[in-house]
Design an enzyme around this catalytic site. Sequence first.
Site, PDB file in Angstrom:
ATOM      1  N   PHE A 199       0.831  -1.202   0.000  1.00  0.00           N
ATOM      2  CA  PHE A 199       0.000   0.000   0.000  1.00  0.00           C
ATOM      3  C   PHE A 199       0.864   1.250   0.000  1.00  0.00           C
ATOM      4  O   PHE A 199       1.970   1.243   0.529  1.00  0.00           O
ATOM      5  CB  PHE A 199      -0.902   0.004   1.245  1.00  0.00           C
ATOM      6  CG  PHE A 199      -1.805  -1.198   1.317  1.00  0.00           C
ATOM      7  CD1 PHE A 199      -3.054  -1.180   0.727  1.00  0.00           C
ATOM      8  CD2 PHE A 199      -1.386  -2.362   1.950  1.00  0.00           C
ATOM      9  CE1 PHE A 199      -3.884  -2.293   0.774  1.00  0.00           C
ATOM     10  CE2 PHE A 199      -2.201  -3.484   2.005  1.00  0.00           C
ATOM     11  CZ  PHE A 199      -3.454  -3.447   1.419  1.00  0.00           C
ATOM     12  N   GLU A 200       0.316   2.336  -0.548  1.00  0.00           N
ATOM     13  CA  GLU A 200       1.097   3.575  -0.634  1.00  0.00           C
ATOM     14  C   GLU A 200       1.482   4.125   0.732  1.00  0.00           C
ATOM     15  O   GLU A 200       2.395   4.920   0.861  1.00  0.00           O
ATOM     16  CB  GLU A 200       0.338   4.648  -1.418  1.00  0.00           C
ATOM     17  CG  GLU A 200      -0.919   5.139  -0.736  1.00  0.00           C
ATOM     18  CD  GLU A 200      -1.669   6.138  -1.615  1.00  0.00           C
ATOM     19  OE1 GLU A 200      -1.171   7.238  -1.799  1.00  0.00           O
ATOM     20  OE2 GLU A 200      -2.746   5.789  -2.106  1.00  0.00           O
ATOM     21  N   THR A 201       0.741   3.730   1.757  1.00  0.00           N
ATOM     22  CA  THR A 201       1.051   4.210   3.103  1.00  0.00           C
ATOM     23  C   THR A 201       2.307   3.562   3.666  1.00  0.00           C
ATOM     24  O   THR A 201       2.836   4.028   4.670  1.00  0.00           O
ATOM     25  CB  THR A 201      -0.135   3.924   4.037  1.00  0.00           C
ATOM     26  OG1 THR A 201      -0.620   2.605   3.757  1.00  0.00           O
ATOM     27  CG2 THR A 201      -1.253   4.923   3.815  1.00  0.00           C
ATOM     28  N   ASN A 214       0.610  12.544  -3.689  1.00  0.00           N
ATOM     29  CA  ASN A 214       1.115  12.162  -2.361  1.00  0.00           C
ATOM     30  C   ASN A 214       2.642  12.142  -2.303  1.00  0.00           C
ATOM     31  O   ASN A 214       3.246  12.559  -1.323  1.00  0.00           O
ATOM     32  CB  ASN A 214       0.609  10.759  -1.997  1.00  0.00           C
ATOM     33  CG  ASN A 214      -0.712  10.808  -1.271  1.00  0.00           C
ATOM     34  OD1 ASN A 214      -1.139  11.864  -0.809  1.00  0.00           O
ATOM     35  ND2 ASN A 214      -1.356   9.666  -1.170  1.00  0.00           N
TER      36      ASN A 214
END
Lengths: 258, 325
Positions: A51-53, B107
Site C-alpha cells: 500500500f502507498e502508506t 502524495n
Amino acid sequence: MDTSYTPKEIMTIMAAREIKNGDIVFSGTGISMLAAMAAKKINAPDSVIFFETGAMDSLLEEIPFAVADPRIMYWAAANSSLTDAFATMQNRITGDRVIAILGAAQIDRYGNLNTTCIGDYFSPDIRFSGSGGGCDVASFVPRCIAFMQHETRKFVKHLDYLTSPGQLTGNGAREKAGLRPGGVSLVVTNLGVMRFATDTGQMYLDQYYPGTTPGMILENTGFDMDVSRAAPADPPTPAELKILRENCDPQRLILGPA
Amino acid sequence: MNNDMNKTMPLEKAVARFVKTGSHISIGGFTLNRNPMAAVYEIIRQKIKDLHLYAHSNGTGLDELIGAGCVSKLEIAYGGNGKAAPTCIRFARAVQNNEILFEDYSNYMMSLRFMAGAMGVPFLPTLSGLGSDMLTTWGFSESMRRSDPKIVDSKLAVVDNPFGNWGGARKVVAVPAINPDVTIIHVQQADAMGTCRIQGLTFADVEQVKASRHVIVTCEQLVEKPVLRQHPDMNQIPFIHVTAVCHVPFGGYPTAVYGHYDYDAQYLKRFAKAARDEAAFRAYQDRFVFGVKSHEQFLEKVGKDRLAAIAADPKTGYSVNMKRD
C-alpha cells in the site's frame, strides 16, 4: 453452487487473472484490494500486496476500508512510510515487478485518468478526492489495471483534468514527456476488458463478457475504439467464484448483494 | 531552542502559543488514521482562522478544519475519509463554492516537499507527474505567489537532468520544499523532552516534523525517558525537533491509533451525514466541538461505550470484528 455472477465478481476475476505469480501488487481499497486478494488465493500465491502508506505484505485478516486502516498494519513484513512505498515502485530492481490497480472518474483513449474534478478546475461541478498516490503510480509503474464503470460520461474524448498519465497523446508521447514505459495497460469494466495498442497507445477492446457485444460496448464509450481484435471473455470458473466468495470476501463487504 | 528537559504543557496553551491566525501548518496521520484530532478541535474552539494547510492525504482533521472555516489556503494531494466519505465532504464543498484557495499535488510530491524542507534543500527531483495537469494548472496565481514571501514563486518546474541520461531520465520534476510554521502530530508514546515512538505506519509524520519551525506532539502515553531510551531503534523522532508535548489520551479519536484504538466508523458516518447539510453541520460542531471545553469533555460526551467498542485487540492492533458499515 450458483455459477451466475455479479458485475463486481467478473470484474474482480478479470483483474485477478492479470496478476502473475511473484508480482508486487500495489493496491487501493475496495474492489482493487479484493482483486489482489483473489489473485493471491487463485493464480498468484507468491504475489505480494502493498500500500502507498508503506505496509508491505499485510496479512489482511479483515478487509481494510482505507489504505491507512490499521488492518493493513498487522503482520506486515514492514510498516514504513509514504516515501518508502513510492520508492519501491521506482526501485530499478523491485519496480519492474510492480503491478498497480487504480480507479478513476474519467479515462480517455490513451489511458490517462482524472480523479480530480468534473468541470472547471477552479469552480468544479464535482470535486473528487484528488490524485493521492494515483499520479505517482501511473508515472512509475510498468503495468496498471484501471477499474471503471463503462459509461460514455466516464470514457471521454477529453478529460476535465489529467491527474494521472497514461500514454498522454499516444505515439510515444509518454516517453517524450520523460516518463518511463507504464501507465494503465488494462481497463476492466462491467462490460469488458480493454488494452492499448503498442504503436499508437490507443485503447482497443480485448474481451467482451457474456451478455454484452462489441457494439454495446462502443455505445457506452465516448470515443472511437478498435473492436476488431475483440474476443468473448472466458467467464469466471466455478472454482474462481468459490474462492472469491468463500475465502476473500465471505461477508460480501465489497462484493455487495449476490 | 528545543533542548528543554520538560516541554509538557496543556494542549490549550500549546495551540494558543504556536498556532496563529495565518500560520502555515501541517497535521500528521493519513485519512482516518492517527490525526491529531484533539489539537484540531482545539484550533477550531480557539477560532484560529486563515490557516495555510499543507496536506498529502488528509481526512478527518482536514474536513473538520475546513468545515469550521479555519483554512483559507490548501496545498493538497488527497482529501478522503475512508468508506464514510471517499471524498471529504466539507473539502469538496469549499472547493466547489470557491471558499478556499487550493492547489493540487500528488502524495509523493507532497511527501518529497516535506522531506526537502527537512533536509534544507530547495527542492527534490521526481519523475512523477510529467505530462499531467498538475504541472500546468496552478491553483495559486503568479501575482498571489509573488506577493507572499512564504509561498514559492512557481508551482512545479520541469528541469533537464544535469547528468544527461544518468538514471534513465532526461528530465525531472523539481518539487519545492515546504517549511511549515507548525506541525502537529499524535503519537503512541512520547517523553517530556519530546522524543517520540510511533507504532505502525509513520506515513509522512517524520518528514513533516523535521520540516517545521515548531512541532506540537500529542501522545497517548507520556512515558519516562528510560522507556524510550532502552530501545532507541523503535523511536522515530528525537526531541530536538519538538517544541511542545501534550499528554492527551484518545487524542487521535475518532481516527485510529494503532495498538490503542480503531477508528470510530459510527462517528465518521455521523460526521459525513452532518457534513452534507449546512445547518446539521453547524449543530454537529456546536455540540461536539464548541459545546465542550476540552478533549476530555468531548470524550465524555462520546461515551465510554463507544470507546470500549473501538479498543484495540492487543494481538492485531485493531478492534477485531468491529461493526464497520
